[in-house]
Scaffold this motif. Structure first.
Motif, mmCIF file in Angstrom:
data_model
loop_
_atom_site.group_PDB
_atom_site.id
_atom_site.type_symbol
_atom_site.label_atom_id
_atom_site.label_comp_id
_atom_site.label_asym_id
_atom_site.label_seq_id
_atom_site.Cartn_x
_atom_site.Cartn_y
_atom_site.Cartn_z
ATOM 1 N N ALA A 148 -5.110 2.806 100.968
ATOM 2 C CA ALA A 148 -4.017 3.154 101.904
ATOM 3 C C ALA A 148 -2.700 3.337 101.144
ATOM 4 O O ALA A 148 -1.922 4.259 101.444
ATOM 5 C CB ALA A 148 -3.881 2.075 102.978
ATOM 6 N N ALA A 149 -2.448 2.474 100.178
ATOM 7 C CA ALA A 149 -1.211 2.592 99.393
ATOM 8 C C ALA A 149 -1.208 3.913 98.621
ATOM 9 O O ALA A 149 -0.194 4.614 98.548
ATOM 10 C CB ALA A 149 -1.083 1.404 98.436
ATOM 11 N N TRP A 150 -2.382 4.261 98.068
ATOM 12 C CA TRP A 150 -2.469 5.509 97.304
ATOM 13 C C TRP A 150 -2.284 6.704 98.246
ATOM 14 O O TRP A 150 -1.580 7.668 97.915
ATOM 15 C CB TRP A 150 -3.824 5.589 96.597
ATOM 16 N N ALA A 151 -2.900 6.618 99.405
ATOM 17 C CA ALA A 151 -2.779 7.706 100.385
ATOM 18 C C ALA A 151 -1.322 7.916 100.784
ATOM 19 O O ALA A 151 -0.823 9.052 100.814
ATOM 20 C CB ALA A 151 -3.628 7.392 101.620
ATOM 21 N N ALA A 152 -0.627 6.822 101.073
ATOM 22 C CA ALA A 152 0.782 6.928 101.499
ATOM 23 C C ALA A 152 1.640 7.499 100.370
ATOM 24 O O ALA A 152 2.511 8.352 100.595
ATOM 25 C CB ALA A 152 1.300 5.549 101.916
ATOM 26 N N ALA A 153 1.366 7.051 99.157
ATOM 27 C CA ALA A 153 2.160 7.502 98.012
ATOM 28 C C ALA A 153 1.919 8.968 97.686
ATOM 29 O O ALA A 153 2.734 9.607 97.009
ATOM 30 C CB ALA A 153 1.850 6.637 96.789
ATOM 31 N N HIS A 154 0.796 9.526 98.148
ATOM 32 C CA HIS A 154 0.449 10.910 97.819
ATOM 33 C C HIS A 154 0.476 11.819 99.042
ATOM 34 O O HIS A 154 -0.143 12.899 99.045
ATOM 35 C CB HIS A 154 -0.906 10.964 97.113
ATOM 36 N N GLY A 155 1.175 11.396 100.065
ATOM 37 C CA GLY A 155 1.429 12.276 101.210
ATOM 38 C C GLY A 155 0.258 12.496 102.151
ATOM 39 O O GLY A 155 0.217 13.514 102.856
ATOM 40 N N PHE A 156 -0.678 11.570 102.181
ATOM 41 C CA PHE A 156 -1.799 11.719 103.127
ATOM 42 C C PHE A 156 -1.383 11.180 104.492
ATOM 43 O O PHE A 156 -0.568 10.253 104.594
ATOM 44 C CB PHE A 156 -3.038 10.978 102.605
ATOM 45 N N ASP A 157 -1.956 11.775 105.528
ATOM 46 C CA ASP A 157 -1.652 11.347 106.902
ATOM 47 C C ASP A 157 -2.550 10.205 107.346
ATOM 48 O O ASP A 157 -2.155 9.385 108.176
ATOM 49 C CB ASP A 157 -1.858 12.517 107.877
ATOM 50 N N GLU A 158 -3.779 10.222 106.862
ATOM 51 C CA GLU A 158 -4.743 9.234 107.373
ATOM 52 C C GLU A 158 -5.753 8.849 106.309
ATOM 53 O O GLU A 158 -5.956 9.567 105.319
ATOM 54 C CB GLU A 158 -5.457 9.793 108.612
ATOM 55 N N LEU A 159 -6.367 7.702 106.582
ATOM 56 C CA LEU A 159 -7.402 7.178 105.672
ATOM 57 C C LEU A 159 -8.661 6.861 106.475
ATOM 58 O O LEU A 159 -8.602 6.206 107.519
ATOM 59 C CB LEU A 159 -6.901 5.886 104.995
ATOM 60 N N GLY A 160 -9.794 7.341 105.960
ATOM 61 C CA GLY A 160 -11.093 6.991 106.551
ATOM 62 C C GLY A 160 -11.933 6.285 105.499
ATOM 63 O O GLY A 160 -11.495 6.077 104.365
ATOM 64 N N THR A 161 -13.148 5.924 105.869
ATOM 65 C CA THR A 161 -14.033 5.267 104.894
ATOM 66 C C THR A 161 -15.487 5.599 105.187
ATOM 67 O O THR A 161 -15.872 5.789 106.353
ATOM 68 C CB THR A 161 -13.859 3.731 104.904
ATOM 69 N N THR A 162 -16.276 5.639 104.122
ATOM 70 C CA THR A 162 -17.722 5.854 104.274
ATOM 71 C C THR A 162 -18.468 4.536 104.432
ATOM 72 O O THR A 162 -19.678 4.539 104.643
ATOM 73 C CB THR A 162 -18.302 6.579 103.033
ATOM 74 N N LEU A 163 -17.760 3.427 104.311
ATOM 75 C CA LEU A 163 -18.446 2.124 104.375
ATOM 76 C C LEU A 163 -19.203 1.937 105.692
ATOM 77 O O LEU A 163 -20.219 1.248 105.739
ATOM 78 C CB LEU A 163 -17.438 0.983 104.223
#
Ligand code: SF4
Length: 287
Positions: A147-162
């Motif tokens: 999530a931190a990486w996503a926010a720092a790189h301009g992503f809107d959302e985070l999902g997971t394959t888990l």
């Protein structure tokens, strides 16, 4: 889907391995979402297993034109966050297994099976609760990083394959994903991918992908080995019981054959005696 600025939604997809990425990526692309895959899995032990899963994911993604970003591999951070929780559980409960259910394997590479980890903490036994706490800490570490990486790189959302795997704690995955995303100021895109597990298993086999037989951490490696041994022992006991049942059948058949042989021998002896008596009579009557 577009975000509020009218640009396409940028989705980061946390991925645990190649086999578990197959179906989420297919479905997301079908919805017009082009995810970037983020491999953040400091839980995986040992390092060569981590590398093998990443190489499998990359090899497949390359053929798909899919971008894969590797997160930090920091086993020490994992030990600090989840390993110590697992050690406490191990010291108290030993190896936490789920019995010799023949359908069970582990993680994204496992065989098709029903869910084994229910999501109702109140119903679980203390050992299961301890395992759940370890996995929660493990999800938290990985999602916080993603999530931190996503926010720092301009992503809107985070999902997971888990959530592809029925062996995971799906409700806990959702809670931790939402928690990490709220903390980072992005949207959590939770999908329960479990209905796609069988298809992911089929496709990964068809593609000849490496399919791991444990979730990832040193505890799960040990647990999966014990469960495999339990399954082998259960299968051996089943075979022995079958052999014993057939042995009884064979003994009954042999007994019936012996009785028929004895009957026949008694009849033959009787006929021989009759023939001998007849010969004796004829001998007496001879001039
Ligand atoms: S079993 Fe899997 S989810 Fe749970 S702690 Fe180990 S690696 Fe993490």
């Amino acid at each position: 889907m577009d975000n509020v600025s009218g640009k396409p939604t940028k989705t980061l997809l946390h991925a645990c391995c190649g086999p578990c990425s197959l179906e989420p990526v297919r479905v997301l692309r079908g919805e017009g979402v082009e995810p970037v895959v983020f491999y953040a899995n400091s839980n995986i032990h040992p390092a060569d297993e981590y590398a093998r899963r990443l190489a499998t994911l990359r090899a497949w993604a390359e053929g798909q034109g899919l971008e894969v970003v590797e997160g930090a591999y920091d086993p020490a951070a994992w030990e600090d966050a989840a390993g110590r929780v697992g050690d406490a559980a191990r010291a108290r409960f030993g190896v936490i297994t789920h019995g010799p259910d023949p359908a069970l394997a582990s993680g994204g590479g496992g065989a098709a099976a029903p869910a084994r980890n229910d999501d109702a903490p109140g119903d679980a036994d203390p050992a299961e609760e301890a395992r759940r706490a370890r996995c929660r800490a493990c999800y938290r570490l990985r999602f916080e990083e993603a999530a931190a990486w996503a926010a720092a790189h301009g992503f809107d959302e985070l999902g997971t394959t888990l959530s592809v795997s029925p062996y995971q704690y799906t409700a806990v995955i959702r809670e931790e994903l939402e928690r990490a995303c709220a903390q980072a100021g992005i949207r959590a895109r939770f999908d329960d991918w479990r209905p796609f597990y069988d298809e992911a298993t089929r496709r990964s086999r068809e593609e000849g992908m490496y399919r791991q037989n444990y979730c990832g951490c040193r505890f799960s490696d040990e647990e999966a080995a014990v469960e495999r041994a339990e399954r082998r022992a259960a299968r051996a006991a089943e075979r022995a019981a079958e052999r014993a049942a057939h042995a009884e059948e064979r003994a009954a058949e042999e007994e019936a054959r012996a009785a028929r042989r004895a009957e026949r021998a008694a009849y033959d002896a009787k006929r021989a005696r009759q023939r001998a008596a007849l010969r004796a009579l004829r001998g007496q009557g001879r001039p």
